[in-house]
Design a protein around this motif. Structure first.
Motif, mmCIF file in Angstrom:
data_model
loop_
_atom_site.group_PDB
_atom_site.id
_atom_site.type_symbol
_atom_site.label_atom_id
_atom_site.label_comp_id
_atom_site.label_asym_id
_atom_site.label_seq_id
_atom_site.Cartn_x
_atom_site.Cartn_y
_atom_site.Cartn_z
ATOM 1 N N GLU A 27 -38.410 51.884 75.843
ATOM 2 C CA GLU A 27 -38.783 50.480 76.065
ATOM 3 C C GLU A 27 -39.596 50.325 77.343
ATOM 4 N N ASP A 38 -39.887 45.635 68.874
ATOM 5 C CA ASP A 38 -39.386 44.547 69.725
ATOM 6 C C ASP A 38 -40.272 44.351 70.953
ATOM 7 N N GLU A 74 -42.474 40.933 71.504
ATOM 8 C CA GLU A 74 -42.286 40.114 72.704
ATOM 9 C C GLU A 74 -43.594 39.958 73.473
ATOM 10 N N ARG A 79 -40.658 44.916 61.397
ATOM 11 C CA ARG A 79 -39.273 44.787 61.838
ATOM 12 C C ARG A 79 -38.417 44.160 60.740
ATOM 13 N N ARG A 121 -34.484 35.486 61.796
ATOM 14 C CA ARG A 121 -35.557 36.118 62.582
ATOM 15 C C ARG A 121 -36.801 36.348 61.720
#
Length: 416
Positions: free
Chosen positions: A96, A135, A139, A157, A174
């Motif tokens: 990440e 993710d 974002e 996703r 989501r």
């Protein structure tokens, strides 16, 4: 001296291992002068190969080896390399960080960085790593207003998360974000998404949403294919659940004309007969479906057949069908969300039938099984409905809930 810079990490772990610079030089193959300059802070960024040797010798966690290097570089090629190193060692925290650093570096065009992350995610087989990368991408693109890559990230996703039945409701919520960015997808992706999330809505019992989503896919889809046939099934089932028999029949005819229609055209037709009160026609078709369907598909047919038997007071046939459930109840662990839902519906109806014929303890056990399956889906409204059925039965028949049953309900509600 920063907590995580090379000098601090080297000094901290050398003291932890209780070795001198000379001993470290001998064990690592890195000269003492190079080590001294790193530890003093004179060398701000050693070569990665050198730092890796030091880390290996001092038992520095490899995630920290990579992370320390990430803090001091902006070079795109180095960041790409460090991202691959983190992926190879499956360190999601560092993955990440590396992905975020690659997007933030001024040394690389943003769109090239996004494309690299997207291709990297698609190139790994590890779903957990894919989700971390998507993710980060989602974002970033949401924050910076980049709809194309936001749509791509949300789409990928959703497809990954959709069959995670433990978070089925949350995944649906989501996934609906993508509805705002569908123009950025390719037509085949958009149609696939409409079909998948429409089926998702059907499993959750959001029948109006199911109809709306599946119809949008069908309107764009000019071909006859398996996905489209499944969407038609979802629409017909939704209209039946909503009591709109005219539109249910309209879409059922479309499904019946599909090359991909199977035994379910008889099942849906039987459901339609039952809704119209044509019980004998329904029973006849249900029995034919049970003969034609494979073992894993029979439970939903049996569930609907039980409902007709209950409505018509056919207690003898209720006993007969329940006694033969080894022919249609799946054995072992059920993992697919739709099959979990079908099992939940069957045990709920079985429980109601057992109550109706006086098999109280058996009915309690069946309703508790239904609650357990609905709990797996996170379908808390259905869990509540089943618990209310238990309470209503005991209230109407002036019976007390046993401590054992209360404990079972408590455990199920806490997912124990």
């Amino acid at each position: 001296m920063g907590f995580g810079d090379f000098a601090d990490v080297l000094l901290r772990y050398r003291h932890q291992e209780n070795i001198t610079l000379s001993e470290l030089a001998e064990r690592s193959g890195v000269s003492k002068s190079v080590l001294s300059r790193i530890e003093s802070g004179e060398t701000k960024r050693p070569g990665f190969a050198t730092w890796k040797k030091i880390g290996s010798t001092l038992n520095i966690p490899y995630g920290l080896v990579i992370s320390t290097y990430l803090d001091v570089t902006e070079r795109a090629e180095t960041l790409k390399f460090l991202l691959q190193e983190a992926i190879a060692h499956k360190n999601k925290t560092v993955i990440e960080k590396a992905a975020q650093k690659l997007l933030d570096t001024p040394r690389m065009d943003t769109f090239l960085a996004l494309d690299h992350l997207f291709q990297t995610a698609n190139g790994t087989d590890d779903q957990g790593i894919k989700l971390v990368l998507y993710d980060v991408l989602i974002e970033y693109t949401r924050k910076h207003g980049i709809p194309y890559y936001l749509a791509k990230g949300l789409y990928e996703r959703y497809l990954l998360e959709r069959d995670d039945f433990c978070n089925f409701e949350e995944t649906y919520r989501r996934g609906k974000e993508l509805l705002h960015y569908l123009d950025s997808l390719q037509p085949i992706e958009r149609i696939t998404f409409y079909y998948r999330i429409g089926g998702h809505a059907s499993i959750l019992g959001y029948y109006n949403e199911c109809i709306e989503l599946c119809r949008k896919g069908i309107l764009e889809d000019q071909t006859d294919n398996k996905q489209k046939a499944s969407a038609l099934i979802a629409i017909v089932n939704s209209y039946l659940r909503l009591g709109d028999l005219v539109l249910a029949e309209f879409y059922l005819k479309q499904y019946e004309n599909s090359e991909y229609a199977d035994f379910r055209k008889k099942h849906l037709r039987a459901l339609l007969h039952a809704k119209k009160g044509q019980h004998e026609e329904a029973i006849s078709l249900y029995k034919k479906c049970l003969d034609e369907a494979d073992h894993n598909s029979r439970i939903s047919i049996a569930s609907d057949l039980l409902e007709v038997y209950l409505e018509t007071g056919r207690n003898d046939l209720i006993h007969e069908l329940i006694e033969s459930e080894g022919e249609f109840v799946p054995s072992g662990y059920i993992s697919h969300p739709n099959r979990i839902k079908q099992a939940a519906r069957y045990y709920k109806r079985k429980g109601l039938c057992q109550f109706a014929v006086g098999l109280v303890d058996e009915g309690l056990h069946s309703i508790l099984q239904s609650i357990s399956y609905y709990r797996q889906l996170g379908a808390f409204k259905k869990v509540t409905e089943c618990i209310c059925l238990l309470l209503a039965y005991h209230r109407k028949n002036e019976k007390n809930l046993s401590f054992e049953v209360m404990e079972l309900i408590e455990n199920i509600c806490h997912n124990e």
